[in-house]
Scaffold this active site. Structure first.
Site, PDB file in Angstrom:
ATOM      1  N   CYS A 130      -6.782 -20.731  -1.879  1.00 54.28           N
ATOM      2  CA  CYS A 130      -5.629 -21.045  -2.738  1.00 54.28           C
ATOM      3  C   CYS A 130      -4.456 -20.086  -2.511  1.00 54.28           C
ATOM      4  O   CYS A 130      -3.291 -20.503  -2.456  1.00 54.28           O
ATOM      5  CB  CYS A 130      -6.047 -21.031  -4.199  1.00 54.28           C
ATOM      6  SG  CYS A 130      -7.230 -19.753  -4.601  1.00 54.28           S
ATOM      7  N   HIS A 242      -1.468 -19.092  -9.675  1.00 53.37           N
ATOM      8  CA  HIS A 242      -1.495 -17.818  -8.948  1.00 53.37           C
ATOM      9  C   HIS A 242      -0.054 -17.401  -8.603  1.00 53.37           C
ATOM     10  O   HIS A 242       0.755 -18.244  -8.194  1.00 53.37           O
ATOM     11  CB  HIS A 242      -2.243 -17.961  -7.618  1.00 53.37           C
ATOM     12  CG  HIS A 242      -3.728 -18.127  -7.733  1.00 53.37           C
ATOM     13  ND1 HIS A 242      -4.420 -18.117  -8.921  1.00 53.37           N
ATOM     14  CD2 HIS A 242      -4.663 -18.295  -6.756  1.00 53.37           C
ATOM     15  CE1 HIS A 242      -5.708 -18.288  -8.675  1.00 53.37           C
ATOM     16  NE2 HIS A 242      -5.890 -18.400  -7.371  1.00 53.37           N
TER      17      HIS A 242
END
Ligand code: NAP
Length: 343
Positions: A130, A242
């Site tokens: 990710c 994130h």
């Protein structure tokens, strides 16, 4: 043309997001089969307004399934992906198990779609980490413009990157803080509520963690083996999204203004970069969004030809489920996958 699609890990964070995105994007499918462990037998998951019964992976026969979206962890991928691939079903895998295999393409469709062709040896395509996905989306157009020499990146990674147990642990610990209950840590190595932890995945011999190593190796595989990258990966008490603080050194000069112009038009990216209160994006705001957001672009005053910026994305969507489904769409658009039945 439509496909029979299996989702391995359908009861998990990424699997559920896959079901949502397949429906949202009108992915061409005549049947979706949610698979998980035997623990989930009897459970159901939602796909649009339909309710689907979860089946067990270990007894499922893939012989008439066209596409398998896998997100059930590395050991499951290691055991099952080759077997599933051997049935002629194309596996798009979210774990790190196959990412570094030279016979397995590692794909971010906006960045290296041209590399997808080599999947047929194993019938496996890997979805990058990710943190790598959102990073390379921002780096690629800048690399094309001025050639990246070195990247220094610090991540601020949400607990959903550690699965549903990670989200439960942040919720439980936060509740415990407010009611003065004892705090227990199971998923994370230290308390995550109202704290940050500079440790994701296992430690390597050289002192880096595996999460940090993955960002280095994957950026090289996807973008350019000549790029040097050092990362510090940090878990923060955020549920989804994130963030990354990125410092890049280029071979050629590139001003902050030029970088803004380039990133404004970059595929999969959105530039939100006003030098004023709130003129940037935070993880909370990118939840549920498909794009990767770039803010705070400035010239690095400590190095020649250097830029610093901030990158944020929804780790469950672009960082996992959405990227995997975009890979599947790429296979279809390039005629690289055909339905086994005529449905
Ligand atoms: P999660 O919420 O913990 O879900 C795990 C899923 O795996 C559940 O559906 C679980 O089913 C299933 N599973 C576990 N053991 C199984 C078994 N023996 N057989 C079949 N299914 C089994 O985790 P997640 O966040 O969705 O992440 C799943 C995977 O995606 C991990 O490999 C993770 O590293 C990866 N991931 C990748 C990215 C990326 O950027 N590429 C981002 C996030 C996650 P039960 O409910 O039955 O246990």
């Amino acid at each position: 043309m439509s496909f029979k699609v299996a989702i391995v890990g359908a009861t998990g964070n990424v699997g559920r997001e896959m079901l949502t995105i397949l429906e949202e994007r009108g992915f061409p499918t005549h049947e979706i089969v949610p698979l998980a462990s035997r623990r989930s037998l009897g459970q159901t998951v939602s796909y649009g307004d339909k309710t689907l019964k979860v089946k067990a992976l270990d007894t499922y026969d893939f012989s008439d399934t066209d596409l398998c979206l896998m997100s059930a962890g590395g050991s499951i991928s290691k055991e099952y992906a080759p077997k599933i691939g051997a049935t002629g079903c194309v596996v798009i895998d979210n774990s790190s198990t196959w990412r570094y295999d030279t016979n397995v393409p590692l794909i971010v469709p906006e960045v290296n779609a041209q590399a997808i062709g080599g999947f047929s040896k194993r019938n496996i395509i890997a979805n990058p980490n990710c943190s790598t996905i959102q990073l390379v989306l921002a780096l690629k157009p800048l690399h094309d413009a001025a050639i990246i020499k070195r990247v220094v990146v610090s991540t601020y990674q949400s607990v959903s990157g550690a699965g549903k147990e990670g989200m439960d642990e942040l919720f439980e610990q936060s509740r415990a803080v407010f009611v003065a209950d004892p705090i227990t840590s199971k998923k994370f190595t230290k308390r995550i509520a109202f704290n940050v932890i500079p440790h994701i995945d296992v430690f390597m011999e050289d002192g880096y963690t595996k999460e940090e190593w993955k960002m280095t190796v994957e950026t090289k595989k996807i973008l350019d083996p000549k790029i040097k990258l050092t990362a510090t990966a940090v878990r923060v008490p955020v549920f989804i999204g994130h963030a990354e603080a990125v410092h890049v050194e280029f071979e050629k000069p590139l001003s902050a203004h030029e970088a803004q112009t380039i990133l404004r038009d970059a595929p999969g990216c959105q530039l939100i970069d006003k030098h004023e209160d709130g003129g940037y994006i935070t993880p909370y705001e990118c939840t549920g969004e498909d794009d990767t957001f770039i803010s705070r672009i400035r010239e690095d005053i400590t190095v020649e030809n250097g830029l610093a910026f901030w990158v944020v994305a929804d780790n469950l969507r672009k960082g996992a489920a959405l990227n995997a489904i975009q890979i599947a769409e790429l296979l279809i658009s390039r005629n690289l996958i055909k339905p086994k039945s005529a449905a």
